[in-house]
Design a protein around this motif. Structure first.
Motif, PDB file in Angstrom:
ATOM      1  N   LEU A   1       0.836  -1.199   0.000  1.00 20.90           N
ATOM      2  CA  LEU A   1       0.000   0.000   0.000  1.00 20.90           C
ATOM      3  C   LEU A   1       0.870   1.247   0.000  1.00 20.90           C
ATOM      4  N   ASN A   2       0.487   2.191  -0.791  1.00 14.92           N
ATOM      5  CA  ASN A   2       1.199   3.459  -0.819  1.00 14.92           C
ATOM      6  C   ASN A   2       0.641   4.349   0.288  1.00 14.92           C
ATOM      7  N   PRO A   3       1.513   4.771   1.228  1.00  8.47           N
ATOM      8  CA  PRO A   3       1.006   5.474   2.414  1.00  8.47           C
ATOM      9  C   PRO A   3       0.350   6.812   2.105  1.00  8.47           C
ATOM     10  N   SER A   4       0.674   7.403   0.945  1.00  8.51           N
ATOM     11  CA  SER A   4       0.185   8.762   0.726  1.00  8.51           C
ATOM     12  C   SER A   4      -1.020   8.819  -0.211  1.00  8.51           C
ATOM     13  N   ILE A   5      -1.542   7.646  -0.567  1.00 10.08           N
ATOM     14  CA  ILE A   5      -2.697   7.638  -1.470  1.00 10.08           C
ATOM     15  C   ILE A   5      -3.863   6.953  -0.774  1.00 10.08           C
ATOM     16  N   ARG A   6      -5.060   7.517  -0.951  1.00 10.19           N
ATOM     17  CA  ARG A   6      -6.234   6.915  -0.319  1.00 10.19           C
ATOM     18  C   ARG A   6      -6.472   5.515  -0.858  1.00 10.19           C
ATOM     19  N   ILE A   7      -7.059   4.662   0.007  1.00 11.94           N
ATOM     20  CA  ILE A   7      -7.311   3.269  -0.345  1.00 11.94           C
ATOM     21  C   ILE A   7      -8.090   3.162  -1.656  1.00 11.94           C
ATOM     22  N   GLY A   8      -9.125   3.992  -1.771  1.00  8.77           N
ATOM     23  CA  GLY A   8      -9.994   3.917  -2.945  1.00  8.77           C
ATOM     24  C   GLY A   8      -9.215   4.147  -4.229  1.00  8.77           C
ATOM     25  N   ARG A   9      -8.372   5.146  -4.206  1.00  9.72           N
ATOM     26  CA  ARG A   9      -7.596   5.490  -5.386  1.00  9.72           C
ATOM     27  C   ARG A   9      -6.672   4.328  -5.779  1.00  9.72           C
ATOM     28  N   GLN A  10      -6.066   3.712  -4.756  1.00  5.62           N
ATOM     29  CA  GLN A  10      -5.124   2.630  -5.047  1.00  5.62           C
ATOM     30  C   GLN A  10      -5.835   1.452  -5.699  1.00  5.62           C
TER      31      GLN A  10
ATOM     32  N   THR B   1     -14.919   2.302  -9.579  1.00  6.18           N
ATOM     33  CA  THR B   1     -15.295   2.467  -8.186  1.00  6.18           C
ATOM     34  C   THR B   1     -16.169   1.314  -7.719  1.00  6.18           C
ATOM     35  N   ASP B   2     -17.126   0.939  -8.567  1.00  9.23           N
ATOM     36  CA  ASP B   2     -18.004  -0.172  -8.188  1.00  9.23           C
ATOM     37  C   ASP B   2     -17.213  -1.457  -7.990  1.00  9.23           C
ATOM     38  N   ARG B   3     -16.280  -1.681  -8.908  1.00 13.98           N
ATOM     39  CA  ARG B   3     -15.470  -2.886  -8.784  1.00 13.98           C
ATOM     40  C   ARG B   3     -14.676  -2.854  -7.474  1.00 13.98           C
ATOM     41  N   ALA B   4     -14.138  -1.669  -7.142  1.00 12.75           N
ATOM     42  CA  ALA B   4     -13.349  -1.548  -5.923  1.00 12.75           C
ATOM     43  C   ALA B   4     -14.207  -1.864  -4.704  1.00 12.75           C
ATOM     44  N   ILE B   5     -15.439  -1.335  -4.709  1.00 16.42           N
ATOM     45  CA  ILE B   5     -16.335  -1.602  -3.584  1.00 16.42           C
ATOM     46  C   ILE B   5     -16.627  -3.094  -3.487  1.00 16.42           C
ATOM     47  N   ALA B   6     -16.864  -3.710  -4.652  1.00 21.53           N
ATOM     48  CA  ALA B   6     -17.141  -5.147  -4.655  1.00 21.53           C
ATOM     49  C   ALA B   6     -15.949  -5.924  -4.091  1.00 21.53           C
ATOM     50  N   MET B   7     -14.764  -5.485  -4.460  1.00 23.46           N
ATOM     51  CA  MET B   7     -13.540  -6.141  -3.985  1.00 23.46           C
ATOM     52  C   MET B   7     -13.444  -6.077  -2.466  1.00 23.46           C
TER      53      MET B   7
ATOM     54  N   MET C   1     -12.621   3.448   1.672  1.00 25.37           N
ATOM     55  CA  MET C   1     -11.933   3.940   0.482  1.00 25.37           C
ATOM     56  C   MET C   1     -11.468   5.379   0.636  1.00 25.37           C
ATOM     57  N   GLN C   2     -12.117   6.106   1.528  1.00 21.91           N
ATOM     58  CA  GLN C   2     -11.711   7.494   1.764  1.00 21.91           C
ATOM     59  C   GLN C   2     -10.469   7.602   2.640  1.00 21.91           C
ATOM     60  N   ARG C   3     -10.101   6.475   3.261  1.00 22.90           N
ATOM     61  CA  ARG C   3      -9.028   6.579   4.254  1.00 22.90           C
ATOM     62  C   ARG C   3      -7.663   6.305   3.663  1.00 22.90           C
ATOM     63  N   TYR C   4      -6.651   6.740   4.417  1.00 25.32           N
ATOM     64  CA  TYR C   4      -5.267   6.434   4.064  1.00 25.32           C
ATOM     65  C   TYR C   4      -4.863   5.155   4.791  1.00 25.32           C
TER      66      TYR C   4
ATOM     67  N   GLU D   1      -7.103   2.386  -9.333  1.00 29.21           N
ATOM     68  CA  GLU D   1      -5.966   2.440 -10.235  1.00 29.21           C
ATOM     69  C   GLU D   1      -5.725   1.081 -10.918  1.00 29.21           C
ATOM     70  N   ILE D   2      -5.871   0.015 -10.124  1.00 29.86           N
ATOM     71  CA  ILE D   2      -5.634  -1.319 -10.676  1.00 29.86           C
ATOM     72  C   ILE D   2      -6.620  -1.602 -11.806  1.00 29.86           C
ATOM     73  N   PHE D   3      -7.895  -1.230 -11.578  1.00 31.19           N
ATOM     74  CA  PHE D   3      -8.893  -1.494 -12.608  1.00 31.19           C
ATOM     75  C   PHE D   3      -8.659  -0.608 -13.808  1.00 31.19           C
ATOM     76  N   GLU D   4      -8.212   0.618 -13.554  1.00 28.35           N
ATOM     77  CA  GLU D   4      -7.966   1.521 -14.671  1.00 28.35           C
ATOM     78  C   GLU D   4      -6.874   0.982 -15.574  1.00 28.35           C
ATOM     79  N   LEU D   5      -5.861   0.372 -14.960  1.00 31.23           N
ATOM     80  CA  LEU D   5      -4.813  -0.247 -15.773  1.00 31.23           C
ATOM     81  C   LEU D   5      -5.414  -1.310 -16.684  1.00 31.23           C
ATOM     82  N   GLY D   6      -6.464  -1.955 -16.170  1.00 29.62           N
ATOM     83  CA  GLY D   6      -7.127  -2.981 -16.970  1.00 29.62           C
ATOM     84  C   GLY D   6      -8.188  -2.402 -17.897  1.00 29.62           C
ATOM     85  N   GLY D   7      -8.306  -1.072 -17.943  1.00 26.95           N
ATOM     86  CA  GLY D   7      -9.213  -0.458 -18.898  1.00 26.95           C
ATOM     87  C   GLY D   7     -10.599  -0.133 -18.358  1.00 26.95           C
TER      88      GLY D   7
END
Ligand SMILES: Nc1ncnc2c1ncn2[C@@H]1O[C@H](COP(=O)(O)OP(=O)(O)O)[C@@H](O)[C@H]1O
Ligand code: SF4
Ligand code: SF4
Ligand SMILES: [Mg+2]
Lengths: 292, 685
Positions: free
Chosen positions: B114-123, B139-145, B158-161, B126-132
């Motif tokens: 985990l990157n300490p300076s980025i919010r959980i949601g963003r991290q 966001t929905d996928r992240a919540i499901a995860m 997701m709002q937290r660090y 980002e993974i899904f965005e890499l996958g297109g």
């Protein structure tokens, strides 16, 4: 998955290189650091031995040749009373390279002590001292300088004290935050469980572990100090004539640029710039090596 | 290999195949072997455990599979095939795709993922965005995860660090990230080593459940044998980069055929073993260093069964397959492995202790912190006493107040007004500064993390000499003589004195920390999770050392650990803490064997055990409630599986004496608890 685990458990008999050696090797591999070092060492050599290789006496006037443009005789030309600019630039490094490092040293010592105190004691000590330091940081250096000159008179010592004290709070802030982190480590609790004095805990236990950030901050501050010394000299508050000091030379010659006598100012300005850049490159290199 | 088109081939039989894999690290200009001709297969959907002491090459296996070796590492030979694809022949792009699509890795320290300076949601997005997948869909996928890893209220998480989450939550997020792209192979490198018992159990449960849902194959790396035994179908034992034994988990652990496996298993306090019944066995010597020149059997130097042949000839992997499954052992004497003589004599000479006056007496101790303006009762109304030479085990989940209680005793934090701490009959000042030198040296501590506890700028000699000077008042010759004794007492040698802590292994550092605590002949030593970061072999040696020192010096311990087997081994008396309160306190054996408090019962059943015959597991759902806002009535009522009704929510039960010296804080009467708990053991729920 971006982070890769590169650290690994140390085996019993694998002796790793000491951290200092690691830093040294990584500095030797840093081009930034090496370039900076060469520039700084060049000026240090000029400051120490400048008069031996300067072609002329930097203080000797030669009215007949006043304001001569750069030529094979006077590489950087001459100033309004005919002094050789090249020689003056070479030897002019001496005062700034005495005053700026001493000021930085003073700032480092005072800042480290204050940072250790505020970070270690926290609470009221921290609140009071930190507020005072913040207030102090809000006052421009020039005003501090004016006040100090009124009180102490112009001299190199005044410049050292003025810059040293203005920079101390900045160093104190860096040290304080490093100390706050160290203080949470259990070795500090272990020291308390030996009834060690606060002095011992701060200076013997904690200080050695916060040297790296202090080192970085000190080299960064040295760059600013050089600039500050030059500025104060320029404004007439610092180094006094007849020193060939760069800031002082610019100050006494800059009125001449309008007349086309650019060489009386340009080379001093370049000298200041190169020294500041050199020190900053060294600072970057040290920072990089310590945060590898 | 003809460059594989992006069409997914039909699944290969094995998810991962390592064939004759050799890996080396380049150190001081020389390639040093770390993995030596390692071959192993993991079938589709299988969970494979890899165990061994730290340094044996487990993490290197993991890093090699994903080709993430550090810069100085190189693969010298062999084949790695992931789902039928030769990983070494992949070009950079194909490798990137394989990492993004088919393999994922979870590390011991979630901080690494985990990157300490980025919010959980963003991290996560980002993974899904890499996958297109972008925007709301991501966001929905992240919540499901996050739902999938059983995190409640994902939008707020997701709002937290990362630092705003507990260790267990962080690890769950790290697992969510690893699962984000539905990998077919999941590599877990010590995923629960840093977590406490109940959180560990939760994370393991989660992994086990996910396994059902995902059908991913798992490579599970751990030095905790019990965890592996619960999680994995098959296990491989790694030693000096070689596979020394492999087979179905239960078969290997119950009927080991390699002396190294036998020795590892003997290091654990098992089946309720206690310090007065014998010392733990240890493994003498050390793992060969990397790049060591190994002629015969790699384990020969440490093996009591070694003969001449063992020292000159590399034993082959004997195939010992039988009706219980396929298994291998790299030992000439695999048939005699279990007859391995003990390395540490088990004899102990602990005379039963005469009952004397307590050395420590604590009454009505409280500690309230202020947390965002709310009072936080970290320790509430704790009273207990401790006799000379006795060990008090403190157990409870993280956040239950164990460490705060220890710090109160030591004076590192002052308690609230009112409570008393008496040392040998004399009241102790609340603050350390106001205690006498004698009182300070009488109570010392061994911290959990020696990296934090030993000053990294000082040499071991400096650290110990200073302790002798301040705590024993020694200097000059006398100090040196005592330093010698002390160093020998914790089984270090002179050669360790000159170095800095970072040059020592975890076990050696912990010995230094123990030596420091014993410098001034303490009456009480607090041990705060002293072995939780150590290998089982090192842990056994440290526990033996603590037991020896105790019987020699008649010192008392306050022993904090989340490993209940370890606590049971060392403790005479146990206190179970929950939200700062003692829920149960009593003689160790009574607390463990029960009848016990419902919380103790849940804790005990959460422990992964080596020889677990599927007894009913009691799960503690959810996280420990916030101490700023403890539940009304019995503080355990929100999670108590035995809650009897409204009374539990309305009235806090008293800590009532159930048996002489054994008290329980519960509304259920003792005989009733006995009846309920016996029922669980006999009839599986
Ligand atoms: N980058 C590296 N350079 C040199 N040696 C290393 C490196 N990484 C690990 N090692 C050494 O390789 C051996 C195996 O390490 P590792 O795979 O981390 O084992 P494990 O995960 O079983 O603890 C150890 O002796 C370790 O110190
Ligand atoms: S081969 Fe020999 S030395 Fe190696 S484990 Fe077996 S008995 Fe011990
Ligand atoms: S008092 Fe009630 S809630 Fe508390 S432990 Fe006993 S049964 Fe459970
Ligand atoms: Mg590892």
């Amino acid at each position: 998955m971006s982070a890769v685990q590169t650290t690994s458990p140390t085996q019993d008999d694998t002796r790793r290189r000491s951290p200092m050696a690691d830093v040294f090797f990584s500095l030797m591999r840093s081009r930034t650091f090496l370039v900076g070092l060469v520039i700084v060492l060049f000026w240090v050599a000029c400051a120490l031995f400048g008069e031996h290789f300067a072609p002329y006496d930097p203080l000797a006037d030669d009215i007949i040749n006043a304001l001569a443009p750069p030529s094979s005789e006077h590489w950087f030309g001459t100033d309004q009373i005919g002094r050789d600019v090249f020689s003056r630039v070479i030897v002019g490094s001496r005062d700034i390279l005495t005053v700026a490092p001493l000021a930085t040293l003073l700032a480092t010592i005072a800042g480290t002590a204050l940072g250790l105190l505020t970070g270690y004691f926290r609470g009221i000590v921290d609140d009071v001292v930190s507020r005072i330091l913040e207030a102090f940081m809000a006052i421009p250096v020039v005003i501090v300088a004016l006040l100090a000159i009124v009180a102490l008179g112009t001299s190199k010592a005044t410049v050292i004290i003025v810059i040293g004290l203005s920079f101390a709070p900045i160093i104190a802030r860096t040290v304080r935050s490093a100390v706050l982190a160290e203080r949470e480590l259990d070795y500090v609790a272990a020291a308390q469980l030996r009834h060690e004095s606060a002095f011992h805990t701060m200076f013997v236990e904690i200080l050695p572990n916060v040297i790296p950030p202090i080192l970085v901050e000190t080299t960064v501050r040295l760059g600013y100090a050089i600039f500050a010394v030059a500025t104060l000299s320029f404004m007439g508050f610092g180094i006094q004539p007849p020193s060939p000091d760069w800031g002082l030379s610019i100050s006494s010659n800059y009125g001449m640029i309008g007349g086309g006598f650019w060489w009386t100012v340009l080379f001093d300005a370049l000298a200041i710039a190169s020294l500041v850049i050199g020190v900053n490159l060294v600072a970057d290199g040290v920072h990089g090596a310590l945060n590898d | 290999m003809t460059n594989s088109a992006p069409t997914k081939p039909a699944k290969a039989e094995n998810a991962l195949e390592l064939t004759d894999l050799s890996v080396a690290y380049r150190v001081a200009g020389r390639n040093r072997a770390v993995l030596r001709n390692l071959s192993l297969n993991i079938r589709q959907g299988e969970a494979y455990g890899l165990v061994g002491e730290s340094g044996c090459g487990k993490s290197t296996v993991a890093l090699t599979v994903v080709r993430y070796l550090p810069r100085n590492g190189s693969i010298l030979g062999g084949v790695i095939s992931l789902d039928g694809q030769d990983v070494m022949k992949l070009d950079a792009e194909a490798l990137r795709r394989a990492r993004a699509e088919s393999v994922s890795m979870v590390y011991q320290d979630p901080g690494k993922a985990l990157n300490p300076s980025i919010r959980i949601g963003r991290q996560l997005t980002e993974i899904f965005e890499l996958g297109g997948v972008t925007g709301q869909a991501a966001t929905d996928r992240a919540i499901a995860m996050l739902n999938r890893v059983r995190i409640s209220d994902p939008p707020s998480v997701m709002q937290r660090y990362p630092h705003q989450l507990s260790g267990g939550m962080q690890q769950r997020v790290a697992i969510a990230m690893a699962l984000a792209n539905d990998p077919s192979m999941l590599i877990l490198d010590e995923p629960t080593t840093g977590l406490d018992a109940t959180v560990e159990a939760e994370v393991l449960d989660l992994i086990a459940q996910l396994r059902q849902e995902l059908s991913a194959s798992i490579l599970f790396i751990s030095h905790n044998l019990a965890v592996v035994s619960n999680m994995c179908d098959r296990v491989g034992v790694l030693y000096a980069g070689m596979l020394v034994e492999e087979g179905p988990t239960d078969v290997v652990f119950n009927d080991p055929r390699h002396p190294y496996t036998v020795a590892l298993l003997r290091c654990l306090p098992r089946g309720g073993q206690r310090k007065d019944q014998g010392r733990l066995d240890t493994i003498p010597g050390f793992l060969p260093g990397i790049g060591a020149d190994i002629k015969g059997c790699a384990f020969a130097d440490r093996c009591a069964l070694a003969d001449n042949r063992c020292r000159t000839e590399l034993p082959p992997l004997y195939d010992l397959s039988d009706e219980r499954g396929k298994r291998l052992s790299r030992c000439f004497h695999h048939d005699k492995a279990q007859a391995l003589p003990r390395a540490t004599p088990s004899d102990v000479a602990t005379a039963p202790k005469p009952t004397t006056a307590p050395v420590l007496r604590v009454a009505g101790l409280n500690k309230t912190y202020a947390s965002h303006g709310h009072p936080l009762r970290a320790v509430k109304d704790v009273s207990l006493d401790l006799r000379p030479g006795e060990t008090l085990g403190l157990v409870g989940e993280s956040g239950s107040g164990k460490t705060t209680f220890a710090r109160l005793l030591l004076g590192l934090v002052p308690p609230d007004d009112g409570g008393t701490i008496e040392l040998e009959g004399k009241a102790l000042a609340p603050k350390l500064e106001n205690r006498g030198d004698d009182q300070v040296k009488a109570m010392q501590i061994v911290f959990q993390n020696p990296d934090s506890a030993l000053n990294r700028s000082h040499s071991i000699r400096h650290i110990l000499s200073r302790a002798l000077k301040r705590l024993a008042g020694l200097s000059g010759k006398a100090q040196e003589a005592r330093l010698d004794d002390l160093v020998r007492a914790v089984r270090l040698t002179d050669r360790h004195l000159a170095v800095k802590p970072r040059q020592l292994s975890g076990g050696l550092k912990q010995r230094v920390a123990i030596a420091r605590a014993f410098a001034g002949d303490p009456r009480i030593v607090v041990c705060d999770e002293p072995t939780s970061a150590l290998d089982v072999s090192v842990q056994a040696a440290i526990l033996n050392l603590l037991a020896d020192l105790q019987s020699k010096e008649d010192v008392s311990y306050i022993f904090i650990s989340h490993d209940l087997g370890v606590v049971r081994y060392l403790s005479d008396k146990i206190a179970v803490l929950y939200l700062g309160r003692i829920m149960e306190i009593g003689p160790s054996e009574e607390v463990f064997s029960g009848p016990h408090h419902p919380y103790t019962e849940a804790l005990l059943s959460a422990v992964p055990q080596l020889d677990q015959t599927e007894t009913a597991r009691i799960r503690l759902d959810g996280e420990i409630p916030s101490a700023t806002n403890p539940p009304p009535g019995c503080v355990f009522n929100t999670r108590c599986p035995r809650k009897i009704g409204p009374i539990c929510e309305q009235q806090e039960p008293p800590l009532a004496e159930a048996q002489p010296g054994h008290s329980i804080r519960c509304h259920i009467p003792y005989p009733e608890l006995a009846r309920l708990q016996k029922a669980v053991v006999t009839e599986p729920a």
